[in-house]
Write an enzyme that holds these catalytic residues in place. Sequence first.
Site, PDB file in Angstrom:
ATOM      1  N   GLY B 171       0.832  -1.199   0.000  1.00  0.00           N
ATOM      2  CA  GLY B 171       0.000   0.000   0.000  1.00  0.00           C
ATOM      3  C   GLY B 171       0.857   1.235   0.000  1.00  0.00           C
ATOM      4  O   GLY B 171       1.375   1.670  -1.021  1.00  0.00           O
ATOM      5  N   THR B 174       4.703   2.084   4.495  1.00  0.00           N
ATOM      6  CA  THR B 174       5.182   2.720   5.729  1.00  0.00           C
ATOM      7  C   THR B 174       5.291   1.729   6.884  1.00  0.00           C
ATOM      8  O   THR B 174       5.425   2.137   8.028  1.00  0.00           O
ATOM      9  CB  THR B 174       4.237   3.855   6.146  1.00  0.00           C
ATOM     10  OG1 THR B 174       2.920   3.317   6.293  1.00  0.00           O
ATOM     11  CG2 THR B 174       4.218   4.961   5.119  1.00  0.00           C
ATOM     12  N   SER B 239       1.345   8.478   9.938  1.00  0.00           N
ATOM     13  CA  SER B 239       1.891   8.187   8.607  1.00  0.00           C
ATOM     14  C   SER B 239       0.927   8.588   7.500  1.00  0.00           C
ATOM     15  O   SER B 239       1.130   8.219   6.348  1.00  0.00           O
ATOM     16  CB  SER B 239       2.154   6.676   8.498  1.00  0.00           C
ATOM     17  OG  SER B 239       0.920   5.993   8.667  1.00  0.00           O
ATOM     18  N   GLU B 241       0.294  10.808   5.485  1.00  0.00           N
ATOM     19  CA  GLU B 241       0.755  11.363   4.203  1.00  0.00           C
ATOM     20  C   GLU B 241       0.992  10.266   3.180  1.00  0.00           C
ATOM     21  O   GLU B 241       0.902  10.487   1.987  1.00  0.00           O
ATOM     22  CB  GLU B 241       2.100  12.060   4.399  1.00  0.00           C
ATOM     23  CG  GLU B 241       2.050  13.340   5.157  1.00  0.00           C
ATOM     24  CD  GLU B 241       3.475  13.809   5.394  1.00  0.00           C
ATOM     25  OE1 GLU B 241       3.929  14.686   4.643  1.00  0.00           O
ATOM     26  OE2 GLU B 241       4.135  13.273   6.302  1.00  0.00           O
ATOM     27  N   SER B 243       0.507   6.463   4.077  1.00  0.00           N
ATOM     28  CA  SER B 243      -0.104   5.156   4.302  1.00  0.00           C
ATOM     29  C   SER B 243      -1.481   5.093   3.651  1.00  0.00           C
ATOM     30  O   SER B 243      -2.148   6.109   3.465  1.00  0.00           O
ATOM     31  CB  SER B 243      -0.190   4.853   5.792  1.00  0.00           C
ATOM     32  OG  SER B 243      -0.940   5.847   6.451  1.00  0.00           O
ATOM     33  N   ARG B 450      15.249  11.113  11.470  1.00  0.00           N
ATOM     34  CA  ARG B 450      16.055   9.898  11.574  1.00  0.00           C
ATOM     35  C   ARG B 450      17.086   9.840  10.455  1.00  0.00           C
ATOM     36  O   ARG B 450      18.225   9.425  10.661  1.00  0.00           O
ATOM     37  CB  ARG B 450      15.184   8.653  11.530  1.00  0.00           C
ATOM     38  CG  ARG B 450      16.028   7.411  11.755  1.00  0.00           C
ATOM     39  CD  ARG B 450      15.240   6.185  11.936  1.00  0.00           C
ATOM     40  NE  ARG B 450      14.722   5.693  10.670  1.00  0.00           N
ATOM     41  CZ  ARG B 450      13.993   4.592  10.558  1.00  0.00           C
ATOM     42  NH1 ARG B 450      13.689   3.905  11.638  1.00  0.00           N
ATOM     43  NH2 ARG B 450      13.558   4.189   9.387  1.00  0.00           N
ATOM     44  N   TYR B 513       4.296   5.431  23.410  1.00  0.00           N
ATOM     45  CA  TYR B 513       5.275   5.421  22.329  1.00  0.00           C
ATOM     46  C   TYR B 513       6.660   5.608  22.910  1.00  0.00           C
ATOM     47  O   TYR B 513       6.861   6.496  23.730  1.00  0.00           O
ATOM     48  CB  TYR B 513       5.001   6.625  21.437  1.00  0.00           C
ATOM     49  CG  TYR B 513       4.748   6.288  19.999  1.00  0.00           C
ATOM     50  CD1 TYR B 513       3.458   6.073  19.542  1.00  0.00           C
ATOM     51  CD2 TYR B 513       5.796   6.216  19.089  1.00  0.00           C
ATOM     52  CE1 TYR B 513       3.218   5.787  18.215  1.00  0.00           C
ATOM     53  CE2 TYR B 513       5.558   5.928  17.762  1.00  0.00           C
ATOM     54  CZ  TYR B 513       4.269   5.712  17.335  1.00  0.00           C
ATOM     55  OH  TYR B 513       4.026   5.422  16.025  1.00  0.00           O
TER      56      TYR B 513
END
Lengths: 644, 593
Positions: B171, B174, B239, B241, B243, B450, B513
């Site tokens: 898909g 991500t 995500s 944007e 996913s 990252r 998280y």
Amino acid sequence: NGSVFYPKRDDFEDILEERRNSSDLRYALRCYIPVLYKELTPCKASELKSMVLQSDQLRYVINQVCKETGMAADEVQAEAAAILEEMAHRLQLSTIRFFAFTLSKVFKTLFRSICVNEEGIQRLQQAIHEHPVVLLPSHRSYMDFLLMSYILYTYDLALPVIAAGMDFMAMKFVGEMLRMSGAFFIRRSFGGDKLYWAVFSEYVKTMLKNGFAPVEFFLEGTRSRTCKSLTPKLGLLNIVMDPFLKGEVFDVSLVPVSISYERILEEALYARELLGVPKPKESTSGLFKARKVLSEDYGSIHVYFGQPVSVRSLAQNRVDRCQFNLIPRHIPRKPGEDIHSFVNDSAYRLVRAQEENMVLKPWVLLASLLLQNHHQMQVAEQKQEMALDELTEQAVWLRDLSRQYGAFLHWPGTVQAQSSFKTLLKINHGEPCSTVTPEEELLNQAVIILSCASYRNQALHIFLRPALLASAIHTASSSNKQEVYNSFSFLRNMFSNEFILCPGATVQDFEEACYLLVKTGALQINQQEFVVTERGHRTLGFLTRMLDPFLQGYQVVCRFLCEDATEGLTEKQFVPAVRKFIIRHILTGFCRLRYTEVLSSDLQKNSLAALLRLGAVQKLKGYVGVCHPCTSVCFDWLRQKQAS
Amino acid sequence: CGRQPGSIVGVSNHIWQIKRQEIMKWNGWGYSDSRFFFNKKGQAEFTGRRYRLSGLIIPGLKDWFESTFGASLQHKTPATVSPILNSSAVQPPTLNEAFVEELKSTGIPLSHDAEDRVFRAHGHCLHEIFALREGKFGRVPDMVVWPNCHNDVVKIVELACKHNVCLIPYGGGTSVSSALECPPEETRSIVSLDTSQMNRILWIDEKNLTAHVEAGIVGQDLERLLNESGYCTGHEPDSMEFSSLGGWVATRASGMKKNVYGNIEDLVVHVKMVTPQGVIEKSCQGPRMSTGPDVHHFIMGSEGTLGVVTEVTMKIRPMPEYQKYGSVVFPNFEQGVACLREVARQRCAPASIRLMDNEQFKFGHALKPQVSSIFTSFLDGLKKFYITKFKGFDPNRLCVATLLFEGDREKVLQHEKQVYDIAAKFGGLAAGEDNGQRGYMLTFVIAYLRDLGMDYYVIGESFETSVPWDRVLDICRNVKARIIRECKDKGVQFSPLSTCRVTQTYDAGACVYFYFAFNYRGLSDPVHVYEQVEHAAREEILANGGSLSHHHGVGKLRKEWMRDTISKVGMGMLKSVKDYVDPNNIFGNRNLL
């Protein structure tokens, strides 16, 4: 030659030295700023109490008690508050300062030195900063916990809160003083009292979790009267491990502390107690009467702070912490089988860690030799004493042997040693007896022997495993390795109430013993056969003789149970009855009872416990008796051994 | 596809061409034009024009970066392969000729170009990106197909079954659970089924407030297209944007604003999935049914092991009239968690409420862009003075909650007051809209950071869990401490960044998280160390009563814990479904089980 089994140990520093050279008052009043737990939120002792009383844990149990007894909630709540009031410490610095002053004076009079390993102190300081800390000192004397607090104060470490037996509280003034120096008091037994247990465990956990202070308690539960480590008690250890297991803290550091006294204050009391003179009730006036000890010399004390043990690493791959996921953590639950065995194993490990760092003085070895000599002479019906030179030679031999086995010896120079020997010999001679009856004479002699044994016992952990092996070789029907192992395993099992032998570690212990004996050249293993070497005979002889008194103790208990025990013997009556039986036999010279040591009630109780555990004896409605038909292997074995 | 073009409400005209790598990085996160870098003055800048931070200078980042990680701008570790993919390093495709022939005859676009294949061979786990940066490619799909609609998928799956070809649905790419990795032991031809061309909203039902959407649509397009009609789904995973709807369904995704709109399982009304046994769907769109176990729950979370989700009917809502951000500063994390718990107890959580710990607060602070006006910086200074000096908050302990309220204006203001009143009881001070808004904006740019770290010896990742309320503080403390200890034990030379935030509240617990990153200078195999530490951290999570995953899914990364998580019988249940639906393991990505 070096030691085969030699843990690296720190050096000692005498903390009394400075006390002799500078003002005690200034020392007691100096600025005291300890390093604290990094996540500590400071709180007062009173806040602590309300935290406990309002905890989910306690509220749950109070609710439960209400439902069960029909009492009103506020009544139970008040009861809980009263329990906590009776229990809680009131640690305050001023009391510590008072003790710092007075104890300095007392210690300087009583002891030549108090030696502490400063590296251990540094490790402890680090541990206190990082995690909640539990201090686990060995317990040989009432002195222990005051001494601990005194040392921690000296090194600017956080002062501990100490779990103490309720019996102290009977001493009004002293009890309160101890309370203010950090002691909290727990009843000796509170079997089914849910509320008491809840208050107690929550109180300890709250202090620990918040890092309020290091929690100190004695794994052995009570002072060892024999100087032999006692089988650890698990209650408090369970409590302090619980916050880790339930994820309430990241880790808990357990710090074993080994306190070795050159001479224990209670020495003479203990021997009498073991022989049936009951322990005097703790009272303030008793304490003042005991002040005459101030005029005596108790040598030096060595306090070794061991390597902190992380509960997290102990539990790694041992305990599945997910088991606490499905029930709210504040609901009290009996620990499962896996937790129980984990805590038990850990407890043994910690007691062994205490033993390992016990400092052995020359007397300990001398006492071992003299006791063996004494018994040999008795058998030979000789009254002659050992020549000093001979004793010195043997002592040097034993010193080297124990070093090889990893003993932590504190051995002064030779000249001093000679004088030390003399001191000890004096002890061994004892006071001249002016008693009338043979029984009293026997008991007087036994006091001396048991005092001596309490020195020997300090070295037992060094020799225990090789001694079990030596005895196993001695008793096994052949020198085949498997045969010897079976015999070793049997002896080890039988003595597991007597000595610190970790459950389930038979193979490791056997291998450790083989390793030591082989490496020191006492034993060779040729194709599964054990061969004792030329020079090994001396070692094995010594080792076997070390266990002999214990073996005979167990035998005589068996004999008593078979021959003399009446129907309806309660556990309480057991010790006086067996003592009477032994005294009668020794005095009539019957059945070659050589060891006066078997009069020790500790030995008798341990053997009864072992026989119960092994199923040779059973308890029925509170009465103890031999199982009929008696099928226990152990029992048969002991009786056969005696016959031969 | 036999559909009237006029009936289609919206078509994603965005960027999801077949060649996605033309606008997206193939070895890093997001758009090619957006990235952080340190300019010649050593100041961090964010390039591009897509984000609020784009084109701005972030003066505090360098100091934070260097002091947190012990990193230095002198020590660079740029990606070793130039951005143009070197296709000779990729294994030639193993093709099933018969399958390819028959597929070609259907006219569905396909490719065995190396770039296309490599792009779809990975998700965004650290080890995946790290390997790409080093130019290392493991097993990659042998072919990519781009179905245009449900019927195309039916044809592809039929052919795959006929020719025994392995299908891996793709898909948005991500995934952070190794779900897209090709099993190295797979010997059949692997075909990546890219759903990106199935990106239309097929209809909107305003009476029932539902929309029927093709599953390949990407989050941002779905929202934008619905917004054009005055609606939204309100489903906003971090995500979103990139996913896709199908990915959300297949992984049981969770959105930032779930407090108002619900998670994916609450949003889905109807699902159509193509499996080797045929198409599975329900016969009606009733809002709730008692018809045995809900078969949607075999689909949701199946992670591409059973089939391809092609169409979904989702709930929609009118767009909120008013949105307001907010933030609250707490003296410490404990107070912050207590406040969130109280908010959850009173069931008055705003659309989003997140609590960052102190380390993350500092991190967020370091990401403040350069302010143009002296007045703003003066105000910032004043605020800081007020909080730390006047209110006595310890700058090394305080933490911040960010809030997002949605609804009609009056209710939002009322709601806002209620939440701030609760916060005040826990020592919380309102800290302005700006801080709140920036907090949410950062969730979209953090993934870009990252890549910046990886240019300078710093690697890291985030992972999540869900946990009962009474365990929240304990799990945060213990997992963070475990990470630090494991890094030390594994020989990491610098102290790691180990931080967490509470991102969702539920009646019975919260979602937590964790972010974890470290400087790997001096380590010979940093990825292995990283994986060991993450593994230990997951063990710690489980030992502290946390779940295996709140919304990232299991993939292949967390498979080893599935049995303990759902029990042996539970595994058997899932396995038997797999055995029935896909006996020949056509959907052979080997996730989950």
